[in-house]
Design a protein around this motif. Structure first.
Motif, PDB file in Angstrom:
ATOM      1  N   GLU B   8       0.837  -1.201   0.000  1.00 20.13           N
ATOM      2  CA  GLU B   8       0.000   0.000   0.000  1.00 20.13           C
ATOM      3  C   GLU B   8       0.872   1.251   0.000  1.00 20.13           C
ATOM      4  O   GLU B   8       0.573   2.234  -0.677  1.00 20.13           O
ATOM      5  CB  GLU B   8      -0.929  -0.011   1.212  1.00 20.13           C
ATOM      6  N   GLN B  12       1.019   4.169  -2.909  1.00 20.52           N
ATOM      7  CA  GLN B  12       0.905   5.597  -2.642  1.00 20.52           C
ATOM      8  C   GLN B  12       2.028   6.362  -3.349  1.00 20.52           C
ATOM      9  O   GLN B  12       1.803   7.431  -3.931  1.00 20.52           O
ATOM     10  CB  GLN B  12       0.959   5.868  -1.128  1.00 20.52           C
ATOM     11  N   ARG B  17       1.346  10.070  -4.201  1.00 21.92           N
ATOM     12  CA  ARG B  17       0.775  10.505  -2.928  1.00 21.92           C
ATOM     13  C   ARG B  17       1.893  10.450  -1.898  1.00 21.92           C
ATOM     14  O   ARG B  17       1.923   9.610  -1.004  1.00 21.92           O
ATOM     15  CB  ARG B  17      -0.400   9.611  -2.530  1.00 21.92           C
ATOM     16  N   VAL B  60      -5.817  13.589   3.645  1.00 21.87           N
ATOM     17  CA  VAL B  60      -4.613  12.921   4.135  1.00 21.87           C
ATOM     18  C   VAL B  60      -4.539  13.124   5.640  1.00 21.87           C
ATOM     19  O   VAL B  60      -4.346  14.236   6.107  1.00 21.87           O
ATOM     20  CB  VAL B  60      -3.348  13.486   3.468  1.00 21.87           C
ATOM     21  N   THR B 254      -3.671   7.018   4.543  1.00 25.27           N
ATOM     22  CA  THR B 254      -5.048   7.048   4.072  1.00 25.27           C
ATOM     23  C   THR B 254      -5.980   7.043   5.271  1.00 25.27           C
ATOM     24  O   THR B 254      -5.645   6.542   6.351  1.00 25.27           O
ATOM     25  CB  THR B 254      -5.349   5.853   3.155  1.00 25.27           C
TER      26      THR B 254
END
Lengths: 278, 525
Positions: B8, B12, B17, B60, B254
């Protein structure tokens, strides 16, 4: 399509990965930094082919597809450069040229508009980099003193600096590179708008860059090879290797190796694997 | 759901991100050892990075630091990456202390609690002359009115000079500073900042100006940092002028509810991230000063290595509901001289013996090694001390190399085993001698002690500590080390509230400062 798994990355690498050979031009011995000239020698290594040190500098060759409009990532870097030291593969964006032989504001800014940006999930984001000054003509007679610089800091604020920078030697060797002095609370720049010479040299010129570090690969012992793995090692995600986008005009940018803390002659020898995320 | 796996986190990054930040320290001249020799463990405020991206992008909830790498122009000690809390500042001219914040209250180990930690004193400006300061503070247990050592600030200390506050005997951390007294000096000026330290990680030293990357996630350092977190770096063990630059990357977390914790936090980075999200990590930083000890005698039966124990313990705090115990992840150590450093759980003081002269002693029976759950096990198991230590709790006098015969129960529960040790003459307090090399043939640990009988000695007290090693580090000369705890094959015992942790220094007997940091991560019931 964004990579969701490591397998996605490896599949993309199988299908479209490119190995970039980085064979550098030997720099020759350079002038070490002193505490008043940034405190850290920066040995910048450019491509051997096409480079005429130190007037015509060519970066290591990336495929033409690597533009600011494409999403290319750095997967790994193997470094066998001749000098032990701390290295980054870095994108250098030319900010402008500096006449070290005259007083006052002597930066001629490159035509490309700064700040430069990357499109991130949070929106267009200004690129932060280190302020690199590379001597393009040797100084002579007097070690030039930069009284201060005016710059756009990492947060986008315009700062009139107070820190001076004194070249380490009267005859600073061409190619010698350093980090300009920022204010204590700043750690990076988005742009430099003024370089104010307080004490000029009889001769000398420099180029100023925004240096964006991408992947590390320090050489711990000359003759050894080190590697950085951006997928499952030094990083857990591949960094961007494609250049940023200027505010206007066309950037003068190139891929180089930055060897920090070393001034002895060095030849960059490395391999960089890059992959497009499409 | 928060980011809970490496995959994950990678996604990102590939979706951009994330955010990259650079580090630059600008140190232009040699800094001062701020609090004077013998007091400060570390000096130099090293590369400084400013607050992480603020405000956070919409949606965020936090930033997860993924990696950090710092290069230096000189071979130096390690760098401590930490959250800085401004506890207050002192105007040296007027002697006025302006109170700042206290260590924050956060969820850690499953419950909301007041955090505590070390205090770094920093010259915010160049000093003229000096001051002698003493800090009144609230300690790790919430007890107020505690007093630090009296520190004479170095005369004309330069901006960014630092030192770590020496706390009152028995204290291991500070929750808040309530007052600072200042005296002395000749027309002093300058400002001192008092920074609370919530450690993140120890970054390896630059040896010969090369650079190591610390992949924080891979090495068991999990943080979810809020907007406005003041991340800073502290260069350890050197005051030299040097330029240090580096970079960090933060992955966007997240949003979502925290997961339920699991029983096996160290089998993978993912499991560690789950438990950190479920319970909150407790970041511990310890400023350890070992007092001068007595070297082991070469060739004799006194442990075959010189060692020192700390004069106080770190006590594991209370655990929240649903937390069955805590384990150590990501231990990092530093010392100002080459040494090894071991974090141990002092599970039991198995016995104590006081010399009364003429080969006699007063013996006090202690406790046996307890039974304790190890993570992933359903029931408690008998623990065994694989690092039993003969510790000098009160300096021994009046004897030339006393011999101690220790009767004990071994790892298999067999009693009546003997360990015979000859320790150096008149060892100082907190000298430590390893028993393991001198256990009876075939033995590898102890469960309890039945008796301690001396030959010689007239004063002093010895204890047998039943210790279990939890983390270790090799600290290079003027440098530090790092230790990866994630996915280690050993199954640690689950630490409980009240457990005493000590820092053992091996291969040295001098008085030096050490710093270590580690995370306590909760394990679900």
């Amino acid at each position: 399509m964004t990579w969701a798994t490591a397998d996605d990355v490896l599949k993309a690498d199988r299908q479209r990965g490119v190995t970039v050979p980085m064979n550098g031009a030997a720099t020759g011995n350079l002038t070490s930094a002193s505490v008043n000239s940034g405190g850290m020698s920066m040995n910048v290594l450019f491509n051997n082919f096409g480079t005429t040190l130190w007037s015509s500098l060519k970066g290591f060759p990336l495929p033409p597809a690597v533009t600011d409009q494409q999403d290319w990532r750095a997967l790994w870097l193997k470094n066998a450069s001749t000098r032990a030291g701390a290295y980054w593969a870095a994108l250098l964006y030319k900010i402008g040229d500096v006449n070290l032989a005259a007083s006052g504001q002597q930066l001629t800014h490159h035509a490309a508009g700064f700040p430069i940006t990357r499109s991130m999930a949070a929106g267009n984001t200004e690129v932060r980099g280190f302020p690199l000054i590379l001597t393009t003509t040797a100084t002579s007679t007097t070690a030039p003193v930069i009284g201060n610089i005016k710059y756009r800091n990492g947060d986008g604020n315009i700062v009139t600096g107070t820190q001076s920078f004194t070249y380490p030697a009267t005859n600073t060797v061409v190619g010698s590179s350093y980090l300009l002095s920022l204010e204590d609370e700043d750690e990076s720049i988005q742009d430099i708008t003024e370089v104010n010479i307080a004490t000029p040299s009889s001769a000398g010129s420099a180029a100023v860059y925004l240096a964006e570090p991408i992947l590390p690969a320090s050489v711990f012992m000359a003759g050894s090879v080190s590697q950085a793995d951006a997928l499952r090692g030094a990083r857990f995600g591949l960094p961007r290797i494609n250049p940023a986008t200027p505010a206007s005009g066309t950037l003068d940018w190139q891929l180089a190796l930055m060897c920090c803390g070393v001034a002895s002659t060095n030849t960059g020898t490395a391999l960089l694997r890059i992959v497009p995320q499409t | 759901m928060p980011v809970l796996t490496v995959e994950e986190a990678q996604r990102q990054v590939h979706e951009d991100r994330c955010a990259t930040r650079l580090v630059d320290n600008h140190i232009r001249s040699t800094r001062s050892s701020l609090l004077g020799a013998g007091a400060a463990t570390v000096t130099r405020n090293g590369p400084t990075i400013r607050a992480i991206p603020n405000p956070l992008p919409s949606g965020v909830p936090a930033y997860i630091p993924e990696f950090v790498e710092i290069m230096s122009s000189a071979a130096t000690g390690p760098i401590l990456l930490y959250e800085a809390v401004l506890l207050g500042s002192l105007d040296c001219a007027t002697g006025t202390f302006t109170d700042g914040a206290a260590f924050p209250t956060r969820t850690a180990l499953g419950s909301s609690r007041q955090l505590s930690g070390q205090v770094v004193v920093e010259c915010a400006t160049d000093m003229v002359s000096q001051r002698t300061i003493q800090v009144t503070y609230v300690n790790q247990d919430g007890t107020g009115g505690r007093s630090s050592a009296s520190h004479a600030i170095t005369v004309n200390a330069l901006k960014n000079s630092t030192g770590i506050l020496v706390l009152q005997a028995g204290d291991t951390a500070v929750q808040d500073i309530t007052a600072v007294s200042a005296s002395g000096g000749t027309s002093p000026t300058g400002t001192l900042n008092f920074w609370g330290v919530i450690p993140v990680a120890m970054i390896p030293a630059s040896f010969g100006a090369a650079m190591l990357t610390k992949n924080l996630l891979a090495e068991g350092v999990i943080r979810r940092l809020a907007a406005g977190t003041n991340l800073r770096c502290l260069q350890l063990n050197t005051q030299a002028a040097e330029r240090a630059i580096g970079m960090l990357r933060f992955v966007h977390d997240t949003a979502g509810s925290a997961p339920t914790g699991n029983k096996r936090p160290l089998d993978s980075v993912g499991n560690l991230m789950v438990n950190q999200a479920a319970f909150g990590e407790l970041a511990v930083g310890l400023n350890v000063r070992h007092t001068p000890a007595t070297t082991a005698t070469v060739g004799a039966t006194s442990g075959l290595q010189t060692a020192q124990v700390w004069d106080r313990d770190y006590v594991v705090p209370s655990l929240g509901a649903g937390v069955d115990g805590a384990v150590i992840s990501s231990y990092g150590g530093s010392a100002s001289a080459t040494t090894e450093q071991v974090l141990v759980w002092r599970a039991a003081v198995c016995a104590a013996m006081t010399f009364t002269g003429g080969g006699n002693r007063t013996y006090v029976q202690g406790a046996a090694m307890p039974s304790r759950k190890h993570y992933s096990r359903a029931s408690a198991e008998q623990t065994v001390s694989r690092m039993p230590i003969l510790r000098v709790s009160a300096a021994v006098g009046g004897a030339s190399t006393p011999t101690i015969t220790i009767s004990y129960t071994n790892q298999d529960g067999v009693s009546g085993r003997t360990c015979v040790m000859t320790i150096p003459s008149n060892p100082a307090a907190n000298s430590a001698f390893f028993m393991l090399p001198h256990l009876q043939a075939g033995d590898s640990g102890i469960i309890s002690v039945e008796d301690m009988v001396p030959s010689g000695g007239s004063t002093g007290t010895l204890e047998v500590w039943g210790c279990v090693d939890l983390g270790a580090d090799v600290c290079f000369s003027s440098g530090g080390g790092q230790n990866v705890q994630v996915a280690t094959p050993s199954e640690q015992p689950l630490l409980q509230a009240g457990d005493a942790l000590n820092v053992v220094r091996v291969n040295a007997a001098t008085s030096v400062g050490s710093f270590c940091c580690f995370d306590l991560i909760g394990v679900a019931a």
